[in-house]
Design a protein around this motif. Structure first.
Motif, short mmCIF file in Angstrom:
data_model
loop_
_atom_site.label_atom_id
_atom_site.label_comp_id
_atom_site.label_asym_id
_atom_site.label_seq_id
_atom_site.Cartn_x
_atom_site.Cartn_y
_atom_site.Cartn_z
N PRO A 71 32.95 40.91 78.93
CA PRO A 71 34.26 41.59 78.86
C PRO A 71 34.32 42.85 79.71
N ASP A 72 33.19 43.58 79.80
CA ASP A 72 33.22 44.82 80.60
C ASP A 72 33.50 44.55 82.06
N ALA A 73 33.05 43.42 82.58
CA ALA A 73 33.32 43.08 83.97
C ALA A 73 34.81 42.84 84.19
N HIS A 74 35.46 42.14 83.28
CA HIS A 74 36.91 41.92 83.40
C HIS A 74 37.66 43.24 83.24
N LEU A 75 37.14 44.13 82.40
CA LEU A 75 37.79 45.43 82.21
C LEU A 75 37.75 46.24 83.49
N VAL A 76 36.62 46.26 84.19
CA VAL A 76 36.51 47.01 85.44
C VAL A 76 37.42 46.41 86.51
N VAL A 77 37.45 45.07 86.60
CA VAL A 77 38.35 44.43 87.58
C VAL A 77 39.80 44.78 87.27
N GLY A 78 40.16 44.79 85.97
CA GLY A 78 41.53 45.13 85.59
C GLY A 78 41.89 46.55 85.97
N MET A 79 40.98 47.50 85.71
CA MET A 79 41.25 48.90 86.07
C MET A 79 41.33 49.07 87.58
N ALA A 80 40.46 48.39 88.31
CA ALA A 80 40.51 48.47 89.77
C ALA A 80 41.81 47.87 90.30
N VAL A 98 40.24 41.46 76.43
CA VAL A 98 40.60 41.57 75.01
C VAL A 98 40.25 40.29 74.27
N ARG A 99 40.44 39.15 74.91
CA ARG A 99 40.10 37.88 74.25
C ARG A 99 38.59 37.77 74.00
N LEU A 100 37.79 38.26 74.99
CA LEU A 100 36.34 38.18 74.85
C LEU A 100 35.79 39.25 73.91
N SER A 101 36.52 40.37 73.80
CA SER A 101 36.05 41.47 72.93
C SER A 101 37.23 42.02 72.14
N PRO A 102 37.71 41.28 71.15
CA PRO A 102 38.94 41.67 70.43
C PRO A 102 38.78 42.91 69.57
N HIS A 103 37.55 43.36 69.33
CA HIS A 103 37.33 44.52 68.47
C HIS A 103 36.90 45.75 69.27
N SER A 104 37.24 45.78 70.54
CA SER A 104 36.92 46.94 71.39
C SER A 104 38.16 47.81 71.55
N ALA A 105 38.14 48.98 70.94
CA ALA A 105 39.31 49.87 71.03
C ALA A 105 39.59 50.31 72.47
N PRO A 106 38.59 50.70 73.28
CA PRO A 106 38.89 51.08 74.67
C PRO A 106 39.58 49.98 75.46
N THR A 107 39.15 48.73 75.27
CA THR A 107 39.77 47.62 75.99
C THR A 107 41.22 47.43 75.56
N LEU A 108 41.47 47.51 74.26
CA LEU A 108 42.84 47.41 73.76
C LEU A 108 43.70 48.54 74.29
N LEU A 109 43.15 49.75 74.36
CA LEU A 109 43.92 50.89 74.87
C LEU A 109 44.27 50.70 76.33
N MET A 110 43.35 50.15 77.11
CA MET A 110 43.65 49.92 78.53
C MET A 110 44.76 48.88 78.69
N LEU A 111 44.74 47.83 77.86
CA LEU A 111 45.81 46.83 77.91
C LEU A 111 47.13 47.46 77.49
N ALA A 112 47.11 48.29 76.44
CA ALA A 112 48.35 48.95 76.00
C ALA A 112 48.89 49.86 77.09
N TRP A 113 47.99 50.55 77.79
CA TRP A 113 48.44 51.43 78.89
C TRP A 113 49.17 50.62 79.95
#
Length: 479
Positions: A71-80, A98-113
């Protein structure tokens, strides 16, 4: 060095701000484990810190090839992708994270942003994602801070206040939350005093905090610009009142209006000196541009006061002269307002670069429209029954000057951040239309002052009559 130990050392170095050291450690680890997805993701995060989203996307893309379910790899690609202005790709990878890590608050916050700030905002879904993130970490001040910032974008001030309060209850010294609270106070009921009190305490602890210094500078410059705004309010209110109030009433009102501007200015300076840190006001005002602006505003107030006296006259010529004085006062205030605005937007070495110039100009435009348009409509519809119809032209010209000044300030603010705006042709067309409307209002208003109907007497100098006959006889008897 084992790979996991290298990743941990790089994480600590990154948290301490030693970005180059973290990159060197990760480069050494990459030489021994070139396909390790965690090392690749860590290098992607380093690239984001260094402001290179393309490099970050490349590293994280390699990590996804090595481990598609990281999930962290997809998060970095999303932010980039956000930085690379590719919102659809960003949304796709953030949803995967978010699908791979549904209980990660930072990932959810990035999607909400992204759902709040993206080109296709989805406020309802952003609120739902925010609720999930906060529920996962109700005692995390950073989560509450991020939620408050996103709710600001969603214009939900109640939610912003709620999360700021909740975050400060967890960590009363949280710098970003204190800055948010100061902003809320500045824009709310407490106003400048509450905001400055918070900012002074924050800067006493962290003197170099750029957000606090930026907001304190905004408080200072906006207070000074209020001096020019008082002249505009005085000029527009005077023109509207002169249309309807009889001369006897204006004789009572004029002294009050004459004293109103100096009292308002004195109040602004007295409060600023008491609220701001010692020497703060003097260090920023005693410069050529602010000094010239304040002189311009002060002179504009004097000229507008002279116009107030002349407008109550019964003579046509003096009424027209008073109208021109009021318009000239509004123009002088516009010059001062514009100079103070540019001093705020392009500060010296004491303050960081301003960021809220466009929001300020937009707020001024909306506020001026809410106050000025009803006055103009009432004056235009009732000018046939007005005591002094010519002052409709004064009101029109003053509002045109105000509109033109605010639009120019908005353009200056946008020019500083021209990459942050979409639909440039529409913006240019809107700006030109507003400037044309402002110019037409000043032109039409000036024509009304010069040739419009004035109810009064002509100021005529009577020629001297012939001397008395006795005087002529006495002159004839003289040798």
């Amino acid at each position: 060095m084992p790979v996991q130990a290298a990743i941990e050392r790089a994480r600590v170095a990154r948290e301490l701000g030693r970005i180059e050291e973290a990159r060197r450690i990760l480069g050494t680890a990459l030489a021994t484990a070139p396909d390790d997805p965690e090392v690749l993701v860590a290098l992607g995060n380093i690239a984001l810190d260094l402001g290179d989203p393309a490099e970050a996307s490349r590293w994280a893309g390699q990590a996804i090839v090595a481990d598609p379910d990281l999930p962290d790899a997809h998060l970095v690609v999303g932010m980039a992708a956000v930085h690379l202005d590719d919102p659809h790709r960003a949304l796709r990878h953030l949803e995967t994270a978010v699908r791979l890590s549904p209980h990660s608050a930072p990932t959810l916050l990035m999607l909400a942003w992204l759902l709040a700030y993206g080109p296709e905002p989805d406020p309802a879904r952003a609120r739902a994602v925010l609720a999930e993130a906060v529920e996962l970490a109700p005692d995390d001040a950073d989560v509450h801070c991020a939620a408050a910032e996103i709710y600001q974008r969603l214009t939900d001030q109640d939610a912003v206040r709620r999360h700021v309060a909740a975050g400060l209850a967890v960590d009363p010294t949280h710098t970003d939350l204190l800055n948010l609270q100061a902003r809320l106070e500045f824009e709310g009921v407490e106003g400048r005093a509450g905001a400055v009190a918070i900012l002074r305490g924050l800067l006493a602890r962290t003197p170099t905090d750029p957000t606090a210094r930026r907001l304190l500078a905004e408080v200072h410059w906006r207070a000074l610009m209020r001096l020019a705004t008082w002249v505009w309010v005085f000029a527009a209110g005077l023109a509207f009142a002169t249309m309807w109030i009889p001369a006897s009433g204006l004789r009572v009102l004029s002294p009050v209006l004459f004293a109103a501007l100096p009292l308002a200015w004195f109040g602004v300076f007295r409060k600023l000196r008491r609220q701001l840190p010692a020497g703060y006001l003097r260090a920023r005002v005693l410069r050529p541009r602010p000094l010239f602006a304040l002189v311009s505003v002060g002179g504009a107030g004097v000229v507008a006061d002279i116009g107030a006296v002349a407008l109550r006259s019964q003579y046509v010529e003096l009424v027209r002269l008073g109208g021109w004085c009021v318009v000239l006062g509004a123009l002088g205030a516009a010059v001062g307002h514009l100079l103070l605005f540019t001093a705020w937007q392009r500060p010296g070495r004491d303050d960081p670069e301003a960021e809220d110039g466009f929001d300020f100009a937009l707020g001024m435009l909306v506020g001026s429209a809410l106050l000025g348009v009803p006055l103009l409509v009432i004056a235009g519809l009732g000018r046939g029954w007005a005591r002094q119809p010519v002052t409709f032209g004064v009101l029109l010209a003053v509002l045109g000057i105000v509109l033109g000044t605010i639009v120019l300030e908005g353009v200056l603010a946008m020019a500083r951040d021209r990459t942050g705006y979409r639909r440039v042709p529409l913006i240019v067309a809107t700006v030109l239309a507003l400037l044309v409307a402002a110019g037409a209002a000043v032109w039409w208003g000036g024509g009304e002052i010069a040739g419009g109907e004035v109810r009064g007497h002509e100021l005529v100098m009577m020629p001297a009559g012939p001397p008395p006959s006795g005087a002529l006889e006495s002159r004839a008897d003289q040798p």
